[in-house]
Enzyme design. Structure first.
Site, PDB file in Angstrom:
ATOM      1  CE  LYS A  21      -2.846   0.509   3.645  1.00  0.00           C
ATOM      2  NZ  LYS A  21      -2.661   1.808   4.326  1.00  0.00           N
ATOM      3  NE  ARG A 122      -5.790   8.091  11.147  1.00  0.00           N
ATOM      4  CZ  ARG A 122      -5.064   7.283  10.382  1.00  0.00           C
ATOM      5  NH1 ARG A 122      -5.601   6.750   9.293  1.00  0.00           N
ATOM      6  NH2 ARG A 122      -3.821   7.014  10.700  1.00  0.00           N
ATOM      7  CD  GLN A 169       0.298   8.133   7.354  1.00  0.00           C
ATOM      8  OE1 GLN A 169      -0.284   8.943   8.071  1.00  0.00           O
ATOM      9  NE2 GLN A 169      -0.253   6.996   6.980  1.00  0.00           N
ATOM     10  CG  ASP A 315       0.527  -0.007   9.448  1.00  0.00           C
ATOM     11  OD1 ASP A 315       0.202   0.844  10.299  1.00  0.00           O
ATOM     12  OD2 ASP A 315       0.763   0.275   8.258  1.00  0.00           O
TER      13      ASP A 315
HETATM   14  C1  S3P Z   1       2.471   4.756   6.320  1.00  0.00           C
HETATM   15  C2  S3P Z   1       2.995   5.130   7.525  1.00  0.00           C
HETATM   16  C3  S3P Z   1       2.440   4.670   8.819  1.00  0.00           C
HETATM   17  C4  S3P Z   1       1.510   3.482   8.660  1.00  0.00           C
HETATM   18  C5  S3P Z   1       0.565   3.650   7.507  1.00  0.00           C
HETATM   19  C6  S3P Z   1       1.329   3.819   6.213  1.00  0.00           C
HETATM   20  C7  S3P Z   1       3.071   5.281   5.078  1.00  0.00           C
HETATM   21  O1  S3P Z   1       1.705   5.738   9.394  1.00  0.00           O
HETATM   22  O2  S3P Z   1       0.782   3.293   9.850  1.00  0.00           O
HETATM   23  O3  S3P Z   1      -0.294   2.541   7.390  1.00  0.00           O
HETATM   24  O4  S3P Z   1       2.770   4.753   3.988  1.00  0.00           O
HETATM   25  O5  S3P Z   1       3.859   6.224   5.174  1.00  0.00           O
HETATM   26  P1  S3P Z   1       2.407   6.826  10.384  1.00  0.00           P
HETATM   27  O6  S3P Z   1       3.373   7.577   9.582  1.00  0.00           O
HETATM   28  O7  S3P Z   1       1.271   7.664  10.875  1.00  0.00           O
HETATM   29  O8  S3P Z   1       3.030   6.013  11.474  1.00  0.00           O
END
Ligand code: S3P
Length: 435
Positions: A21, A122, A169, A315
């Site tokens: 993903k 969120r 993220q 995750d």
């Molecule tokens: C992700 C970062 C994670 C993860 C999310 C996907 C990404 O979130 O939980 O499912 O693709 O950068 P956080 O950055 O909030 O930890």
């Protein structure tokens, strides 16, 4: 929608799971702002990534989808995105919302980002604060939640930002905005997080440095379109791994899974609990390491989960809670407070779900103590969270009676055809619509 799960005989199998993903989102965003064409294979055609696809198309990018898992993106270059005609609806996807906010902060036009009820609840101040320091103007609800209104036409400038929480993220949002900023943009993180953005930028010709934990890029660098083979998603593979470990006698091979070391905490934690997991046929797929993962039925033991591994398994804690519930003794999770702001409050949702299946769980503010036992049958809630739904469904495969998991439609955000994949290893998880 609900899952009806009956105690199952999971056995030997070779399976594939859908594409990653995180990598799929990034392929669409970075391919869109690259020069020239980017061809993507192994794309995750789940709802989250399809929301990003729709958003990039609404920003004027021509993206063809010759098959569900292939994308052909005609990059428009750093400055070629067009104003969207309407607000961009990113559904359930935190990754889409946070990364797109970074990308759109540097554009010459205004945009509005919104999502479903879960996403609109969120926290977004974690990106709004650093992006504002870079010169962006972003309005959110008073408590910092979406919709986000991003004003265009502002010149961003590079900053250094010490991330207050371990979040790929947030890091990625800042780096994407940094492409549009003057000077150098850099971040340090309190713990290592997934580095797919940095790797993909590098494979598109951008110089991104990582020295002594400081990740930096200078603005204005052009991206060059390339071919991207998306590996299978380790986060989705972890449900199969769990089913194999819990089974009485199974030996399951999951092919071509992304094993980027910033993601493999789940393997380390399950191994430390006694899980029989091996990596075979390791290779590089572009900048991303992949391997086949072999998992065999194992007797798990509880213990203290190493907090240093939390950001590398962020995750997979719903899966790990189910593993802990099946282990001997108690398992102590700490330092996992970030789970409270995922698609649901995952500490509360898993504690509640496991208790409904007869497992003792003591919840703490940033963790939980799970006492190993035997799952009874029962009805559990997913709280509309895909990973809670899938984890509790796997628990149901080794429960003493049938388990009903409610509100499972969001499983399609990350793992389309979950039930079919699970059926191929012998797990009887049947989708049903509520009458
Ligand atoms: C992700 C970062 C994670 C993860 C999310 C996907 C990404 O979130 O939980 O499912 O693709 O950068 P956080 O950055 O909030 O930890």
């Amino acid at each position: 929608m609900r899952f009806d799960v009956i105690p199952s005989r999971v056995g030997d199998a070779t399976v594939t799971v859908p594409g990653d993903k995180s990598v799929s989102h990034r392929a669409l965003m970075l391919g869109s702002i690259a020069e020239g064409r980017t061809e993507v294979s192994g794309f995750l055609a789940g709802e989250d990534c399809l929301a990003t696809l729709a958003a990039m198309r609404a920003l004027g990018v021509d993206i063809q989808q010759p098959s569900p898992t292939e994308m052909s993106i005609e990059g428009v270059g750093l400055h070629g995105l067009r104003p969207p005609r309407a607000e961009l609806d990113l559904g359930n996807s935190g990754t889409a919302m946070r990364l797109m906010t970074g990308l759109l902060s540097g554009q010459p036009f205004d945009s509005v980002l919104t999502g479903d009820e879960s996403l609109n609840g969120r926290p977004m101040n974690r990106i709004v604060n650093p992006l504002t320091r870079m010169g962006a103007a972003i309005e959110s609800d008073c408590d910092g939640s979406p919709p986000l209104q991003i004003s265009g036409g502002l010149q961003l400038h590079g900053i250094h930002y010490d991330l207050p929480m371990a979040s790929a993220q947030v890091k990625s949002a800042i780096l994407l905005a940094g492409l549009y900023a003057t000077g150098t943009t850099s971040v340090t993180e309190p713990a290592i997080t997934r580095d797919h953005t940095e790797r993909m930028l590098k494979s598109m010709g951008v110089t991104v440095t990582s020295v002594d934990g400081r990740i930096a890029l200078s603005g204005g660098q052009l991206l060059h379109g390339c071919n991207i083979k998306v590996p299978a998603d380790l986060s989705s593979a972890s449900f199969v791994m769990l089913a194999a470990i819990l089974a009485k006698k199974a030996d399951i091979l999951i092919s071509n899974v992304g094993v980027n070391p910033t993601r493999t905490g789940v393997i380390d934690i399950l191994r430390a609990m006694g899980g029989d997991i091996s990596l075979e046929n390791p290779q590089l797929s572009g900048e991303e390491p992949v391997a086949d993962i072999r998992v065999r039925s194992s007797e798990l033991q509880g213990g203290c989960v190493d907090p240093a591994l939390v950001s590398l398994a962020i995750d997979e804690f719903p899966v790990l809670f189910v593993a802990a519930a099946s282990a001997s003794g108690k398992t102590v999770f700490s330092g996992i407070g970030e789970l409270r702001v995922k698609e649901s409050d995952r500490i509360a949702a898993m504690s509640d779900g496991l208790r409904n299946l007869g497992i003792d769980v003591d919840e703490t503010e940033d963790g939980a103590v799970v006492h190993g036992g035997q799952f009874s049958g029962g009805t559990v809630q997913s709280h509309g969270d895909h990973r809670i739904a899938m984890s509790l469904a796997i628990a149901g495969t080794v429960a003493s009676e049938a388990v009903l998991v409610e509100d499972v439609a969001t499983v399609d955000t990350s793992f389309p055809d979950f039930c079919t994949s699970m059926a191929s290893i012998g797990a009887e998880i049947r989708p049903a619509t509520d009458a």
